[in-house]
Enzyme design. Structure first.
Site, PDB file in Angstrom:
ATOM      1  N   CYS A   1       0.863  -1.185   0.000  1.00  0.00           N
ATOM      2  CA  CYS A   1       0.000   0.000   0.000  1.00  0.00           C
ATOM      3  C   CYS A   1       0.899   1.235   0.000  1.00  0.00           C
ATOM      4  CB  CYS A   1      -0.865   0.047   1.254  1.00  0.00           C
ATOM      5  SG  CYS A   1      -1.976  -1.348   1.430  1.00  0.00           S
ATOM      6  N   GLU A   2       0.508   2.255  -0.752  1.00  0.00           N
ATOM      7  CA  GLU A   2       1.274   3.498  -0.731  1.00  0.00           C
ATOM      8  C   GLU A   2       1.152   4.180   0.621  1.00  0.00           C
ATOM      9  OE1 GLU A   2       0.419   6.166  -3.945  1.00  0.00           O
ATOM     10  OE2 GLU A   2       1.057   4.714  -5.442  1.00  0.00           O
TER      11      GLU A   2
END
Length: 136
Positions: A51-52
């Protein structure tokens, strides 16, 4: 797979929403409902990679059924996580493995708002859930 009452509520609310602005507001409201994680739960072991944004996931199995808690530092992602959690709470490992994440967000009318990075992040969360389920 049948929907829980909370997942049915979410589906109804999002299907009745008109346009992205209403859906975005709903997303924020659902994100605000997430049970907070305490600092002991925000560990590297509970962090979802892929996930960013920062995302943490805590899983607990009771009587063969999974209960999850999750949070993120990104407000929109918290809403998406809340919608994912209402869909997966109480599933067993086999049901969790069969869940079509894309179909759920399409039913909610949110598939167009899922950028590739958000979509990848949600899939990373679902994969982490599946890993925890298969390890149990």
């Amino acid at each position: 797979m049948s929907l829980s009452s909370e997942a049915s509520q979410a589906l109804q609310a999002f299907q009745q929403a008109r346009g992205w602005e209403q859906r975005a507001r709903l997303l924020m409201q659902w994100g605000d409902r997430l049970a907070p994680l305490n600092e002991r739960e925000k560990t590297e072991d509970n962090r979802v990679h892929g996930c960013e944004s920062l995302v943490w996931l805590v899983a607990n199995q009771q009587g063969g059924q999974w209960q999850f808690k999750a949070t993120s530092d990104a407000r929109l992602l918290k809403g998406l996580l809340a919608l994912l959690l209402v869909r997966v709470q109480g599933l067993n490992s086999a049901e969790l493995a069969k869940l079509e994440l894309g179909a759920w967000f399409t039913e909610l009318g949110l598939e167009r708002q899922l950028s590739p990075s958000r979509s990848n992040g949600l899939h990373a969360v679902l994969q982490r859930m599946a890993q925890l389920a298969s390890a149990a």
